[in-house]
Structure formats: C-alpha cells, structure tokens
Enzyme design. Sequence first.
Site, PDB file in Angstrom:
ATOM      1  CD  GLU A  34      -2.997  -1.050   2.245  1.00 11.62           C
ATOM      2  OE1 GLU A  34      -4.176  -0.916   1.896  1.00 11.62           O
ATOM      3  OE2 GLU A  34      -2.523  -1.423   3.340  1.00 11.62           O
ATOM      4  CD  GLU A  47      -3.442  -6.362   3.602  1.00 14.12           C
ATOM      5  OE1 GLU A  47      -2.832  -5.464   3.696  1.00 14.12           O
ATOM      6  OE2 GLU A  47      -3.359  -7.059   2.350  1.00 14.12           O
TER       7      GLU A  47
END
Length: 259
Positions: free
Chosen positions: A113, A133
């Site tokens: 990210e 995730e």
Amino acid sequence: MSENFDFIRLQIENGVGRITLARPPLNILHIPMMREMARALDRCMGCHEMVAIVFAAAPECRAFSAGVAVEDHKAETVYQMLDSFHNLFRLMEQMAKPTIAVVDGAALGGGFELVLGCDVVIASERARFGQPEIKLGVFPPIAAILLPRIIGEKRARELILTGDLIDSLEAFRLGVINHLVPSDQLQAKTEEVLDKLRELSAPALEATRRALDAARERTLEAALSAVEDIYLNELMKTHDAHEGIAAFLEKRKPQWRHR
C-alpha cells in the site's frame, strides 16, 4: 541534515528527503514505526525547496516491508493502527511533494500500500507485491482505493479478493512499477529520476501533484472516510476478523464461522 529515530532513518539533503525503513529483517510496520514515519514526513513538509521524498529499505532488511504488524490489528489497537497508517497517506497528499518508492524485495500488505501511494516506483527483479490481508479475514483499505485506479478494476479486485502475490515483471506489466532494473542499478536509476526533479521548481511540482489529486473522481480523504467506516464499524465487529488475526498470531489455521 539527519535526525535519529528507532525504526527509520531520515536524511534531508540536496532537495530530497530520504525515509529509510530500518526495522530488520522484514520492516514490519508497527504503530511506533508508523508514528516515526509521520514525524519524518512532518519534518519534510517544512522544507520548501524539497523536490521529492524517497522511501527505501535499509540494506540489512530482507524486504521493503512485509506489512503492518498483525498484532496491531487486534480490537484493542485497531483504531490506533488504522489512524497511524492512514495518517501517512493523508500527510503525503497534504504536502503534495513527489514520492518515490525504491523496492528490492517483498512489498506486502501495508508495504504494498505504501508503494501504491507513491508517484514513482523503482523496483528490482527481486521485488514481490501482494495484499494477503484477506487470508487473515480482513481487507486492505488503502489498496481498495488505490489499486483499482492504478491497474484497473477487474485485476485489482482479483488480487485483493484472493490475496495472490505478483512478481516484478507482472507488476511492471500492470503499471505498478515505473522502472524495473537489476538490483545493482536501483541507486543509479533513483538518482537519474531525482536529477530530473531537481531541475524543476519545487512549488511547481507541488501544484502539479495537487492538480493530479484534484482531478481524481474522489479524493483520498473522502474515500478513506468511507472505507474506514466499513473496516472499523462492520468488519471489526465480525467473529472472523478477530479469528483470522488470532490464528496468525497463534500460528494455526483459522476456523472461519462466516459471521
């Protein structure tokens, strides 16, 4: 100019702020480290002549970053974790200075990210990227916003929903990476890009970056507010989100109850 931190290094010189992730071996981003990164960005924000900020891993680290600490996803710290992590992206958008990620190794979860949040990505053939995730029963808020903008809706949805990893060649093909070079040429390519930016006006670069941000359909701040509400007030109220985190920390397979 340099400043001492426990988990990062900050060097400001010749119009560039260099933030080096230095929490070996994998640069796991825990709350104290992310708060140090925010302090470094605040320090860079006051340097009006700065033309770029560079994120890279220290030589002693095996990864750019393997992501945000799983233990910080627990109920008692998840609010502080999201606030500390998302604050980095808010600061980067606020200061509007060009950002460069130099990746030699894995950039996973929050590490990926951070890469997605940068304007220019320079990576080696050893780089790997992914958002795993979902395998912990949670999702990556920043990637949910930025990855579809960068690589397109369908491929982004597949990567986030499956947690699959991609290598540097695939990342380059998808447009995640601007420059793909051998590991021993990372520094030279980074300096080549920085030299181009040093020839330009710092205020002009900031205004241009603000214009690029303003031209997007929805600002990062507006999107983050919506995504954080889902993460904190819907996802974190499910059994499976807590089970996924607990299973990872206890080194066992999660027992999903689908509720």
